[in-house]
Design a protein around this motif. Structure first.
Motif, PDB file in Angstrom:
ATOM      1  N   LEU A  14      39.841  74.460  21.371  1.00 25.71           N
ATOM      2  CA  LEU A  14      40.153  75.605  22.211  1.00 25.71           C
ATOM      3  C   LEU A  14      38.907  76.322  22.690  1.00 25.71           C
ATOM      4  O   LEU A  14      38.891  76.915  23.756  1.00 25.71           O
ATOM      5  CB  LEU A  14      41.024  76.593  21.422  1.00 25.71           C
ATOM      6  CG  LEU A  14      42.387  76.027  20.995  1.00 25.71           C
ATOM      7  CD1 LEU A  14      43.158  77.074  20.217  1.00 25.71           C
ATOM      8  CD2 LEU A  14      43.198  75.589  22.203  1.00 25.71           C
ATOM      9  N   VAL A  15      37.871  76.304  21.901  1.00 30.89           N
ATOM     10  CA  VAL A  15      36.677  77.066  22.232  1.00 30.89           C
ATOM     11  C   VAL A  15      35.678  76.250  23.023  1.00 30.89           C
ATOM     12  O   VAL A  15      34.984  76.741  23.906  1.00 30.89           O
ATOM     13  CB  VAL A  15      36.000  77.593  20.938  1.00 30.89           C
ATOM     14  CG1 VAL A  15      34.696  78.281  21.251  1.00 30.89           C
ATOM     15  CG2 VAL A  15      36.945  78.538  20.221  1.00 30.89           C
ATOM     16  N   GLU A  92      51.357  71.252  13.894  1.00 35.95           N
ATOM     17  CA  GLU A  92      52.038  72.535  13.972  1.00 35.95           C
ATOM     18  C   GLU A  92      51.067  73.656  14.325  1.00 35.95           C
ATOM     19  O   GLU A  92      51.324  74.465  15.219  1.00 35.95           O
ATOM     20  CB  GLU A  92      52.724  72.829  12.641  1.00 35.95           C
ATOM     21  CG  GLU A  92      53.605  74.062  12.663  1.00 35.95           C
ATOM     22  CD  GLU A  92      54.382  74.222  11.372  1.00 35.95           C
ATOM     23  OE1 GLU A  92      54.073  75.167  10.622  1.00 35.95           O
ATOM     24  OE2 GLU A  92      55.283  73.404  11.112  1.00 35.95           O
ATOM     25  N   ASP A  93      49.935  73.695  13.611  1.00 35.66           N
ATOM     26  CA  ASP A  93      48.960  74.757  13.856  1.00 35.66           C
ATOM     27  C   ASP A  93      48.337  74.637  15.238  1.00 35.66           C
ATOM     28  O   ASP A  93      48.112  75.641  15.926  1.00 35.66           O
ATOM     29  CB  ASP A  93      47.860  74.717  12.779  1.00 35.66           C
ATOM     30  CG  ASP A  93      48.383  75.146  11.419  1.00 35.66           C
ATOM     31  OD1 ASP A  93      49.423  75.822  11.376  1.00 35.66           O
ATOM     32  OD2 ASP A  93      47.755  74.799  10.409  1.00 35.66           O
ATOM     33  N   LEU A  94      48.037  73.413  15.635  1.00 33.55           N
ATOM     34  CA  LEU A  94      47.424  73.210  16.942  1.00 33.55           C
ATOM     35  C   LEU A  94      48.411  73.552  18.061  1.00 33.55           C
ATOM     36  O   LEU A  94      48.037  74.131  19.081  1.00 33.55           O
ATOM     37  CB  LEU A  94      46.948  71.763  17.084  1.00 33.55           C
ATOM     38  CG  LEU A  94      46.145  71.439  18.353  1.00 33.55           C
ATOM     39  CD1 LEU A  94      44.957  72.369  18.505  1.00 33.55           C
ATOM     40  CD2 LEU A  94      45.687  69.987  18.329  1.00 33.55           C
ATOM     41  N   ALA A  95      49.687  73.218  17.859  1.00 34.88           N
ATOM     42  CA  ALA A  95      50.709  73.573  18.843  1.00 34.88           C
ATOM     43  C   ALA A  95      50.758  75.086  19.038  1.00 34.88           C
ATOM     44  O   ALA A  95      50.857  75.586  20.163  1.00 34.88           O
ATOM     45  CB  ALA A  95      52.069  73.057  18.394  1.00 34.88           C
ATOM     46  N   LEU A  96      50.667  75.819  17.919  1.00 29.11           N
ATOM     47  CA  LEU A  96      50.676  77.281  17.987  1.00 29.11           C
ATOM     48  C   LEU A  96      49.459  77.797  18.746  1.00 29.11           C
ATOM     49  O   LEU A  96      49.579  78.661  19.623  1.00 29.11           O
ATOM     50  CB  LEU A  96      50.711  77.869  16.577  1.00 29.11           C
ATOM     51  CG  LEU A  96      50.584  79.386  16.485  1.00 29.11           C
ATOM     52  CD1 LEU A  96      51.744  80.070  17.205  1.00 29.11           C
ATOM     53  CD2 LEU A  96      50.514  79.836  15.033  1.00 29.11           C
ATOM     54  N   GLN A  97      48.284  77.259  18.415  1.00 27.16           N
ATOM     55  CA  GLN A  97      47.060  77.728  19.065  1.00 27.16           C
ATOM     56  C   GLN A  97      47.062  77.428  20.555  1.00 27.16           C
ATOM     57  O   GLN A  97      46.664  78.272  21.368  1.00 27.16           O
ATOM     58  CB  GLN A  97      45.831  77.095  18.397  1.00 27.16           C
ATOM     59  CG  GLN A  97      45.580  77.623  16.997  1.00 27.16           C
ATOM     60  CD  GLN A  97      44.194  77.246  16.487  1.00 27.16           C
ATOM     61  OE1 GLN A  97      43.230  77.227  17.238  1.00 27.16           O
ATOM     62  NE2 GLN A  97      44.106  76.941  15.212  1.00 27.16           N
ATOM     63  N   VAL A  98      47.495  76.244  20.927  1.00 28.65           N
ATOM     64  CA  VAL A  98      47.526  75.880  22.348  1.00 28.65           C
ATOM     65  C   VAL A  98      48.549  76.740  23.086  1.00 28.65           C
ATOM     66  O   VAL A  98      48.300  77.211  24.200  1.00 28.65           O
ATOM     67  CB  VAL A  98      47.845  74.381  22.526  1.00 28.65           C
ATOM     68  CG1 VAL A  98      48.072  74.050  23.998  1.00 28.65           C
ATOM     69  CG2 VAL A  98      46.692  73.535  21.973  1.00 28.65           C
TER      70      VAL A  98
END
Length: 267
Positions: A14-15, A92-98
């Motif tokens: 993301l960064v 799951e975590d990456l889906a949330l962040q995206v």
């Protein structure tokens, strides 16, 4: 394990842009800035400013990592229970962040939106009164008065004040000559603030200032009045506030809707 992988992979996705093509490749898999960031593990280090030998070492580490990872996948590591568990968590975590990033990217505010917010919330955009001071803290009024007497006799008042602070002050700032730095007036104990504000710049207390901590002798180096910040000075902050408020509202809307059909058990 999941947290470690997330910190090294998801947050960087993301960064950091992929930005591939300038550093080589391994079996067609290009070496990216993301790969470099993962090896350096410190955003303060600029790869391009490293010596050539250090650059080579970083690239070599990346090559080794890619070779081992590719070989591990060939041997079926993706069937290992630890791998499966970590990947499941990452998804799951990456889906949330995206999702969060995509939602934030949708939030746009006009110049008028920001100016309206500024006009309605001017009281929030005020630079507080600042005091820059030294102080000496002692237990008794008699000790404080004795220090003031010594200051009265000194030719260089601030130098003498710093010297006395180092030897007589019970406060942790004693090692710095009693220097407190530049502090918002409302962050200090009321008695101290009142005593400091009563002084002219580059003068010291003529009478001890009592607080719950003991007796203070104060040297005021400088002070600045509170002032309202202009719109241009806070435009960027306002945009962040508006985005934060709108995003929080969006999260509540989505979660409230999803909870209607979700089966939630809390123990």
């Amino acid at each position: 394990m999941k947290k470690i992988v997330m910190s090294l992979v998801a947050s960087l996705v993301l960064v950091t842009g992929l930005n591939a093509g300038d550093y080589g490749s391994v079996d067609g898999d290009e070496i990216t800035k993301q790969d470099i960031a993962m090896v350096l593990q410190d955003p303060r280090i600029e790869f391009e400013k490293l010596p050539d030998t250090a650059k080579k070492q970083v690239i070599e580490q990346i090559v080794n990592r890619k070779l081992i990872a590719k070989n591990a996948l060939k041997t079926g590591i993706d069937k290992d229970p630890q791998y499966v568990e970590a990947i499941s968590g990452i998804k799951e975590d990456l889906a949330l962040q995206v999702w969060q990033k995509n939602e934030v990217d949708k939030l746009k505010f006009t110049e008028q939106d920001k100016k309206d917010f500024y006009e309605k919330n001017k009281e929030k955009f005020v630079m507080p009164e600042i005091l820059e001071a030294r102080h000496i803290l002692v237990k008794t009024e008699a000790e404080a008065k004795a220090i003031i007497n010594e200051l009265d006799k000194a030719a260089k008042k601030e130098d003498k004040f710093a010297e006395l602070a180092k030897t007589k002050s019970a406060d942790a700032t004693s090692k710095n000559g009693g220097y407190l730095g530049k502090v918002p007036a409302d962050k200090l104990v009321p008695e101290f603030t009142a005593g400091a504000k009563a002084l002219a710049k580059n003068t010291y207390s003529k009478t001890p200032v009592k607080s719950e901590f003991g007796y203070h002798v104060i040297f005021l180096k400088d002070k600045s009045d509170a002032k309202a910040l202009t719109y241009p000075e806070v435009e960027g902050k306002i945009n962040q506030i508006l985005i934060g408020n709108a995003f929080s509202k969006r999260v509540k809307e989505v979660t409230d809707e999803l909870k209607k059909d979700a089966k939630i058990v809390i123990k």
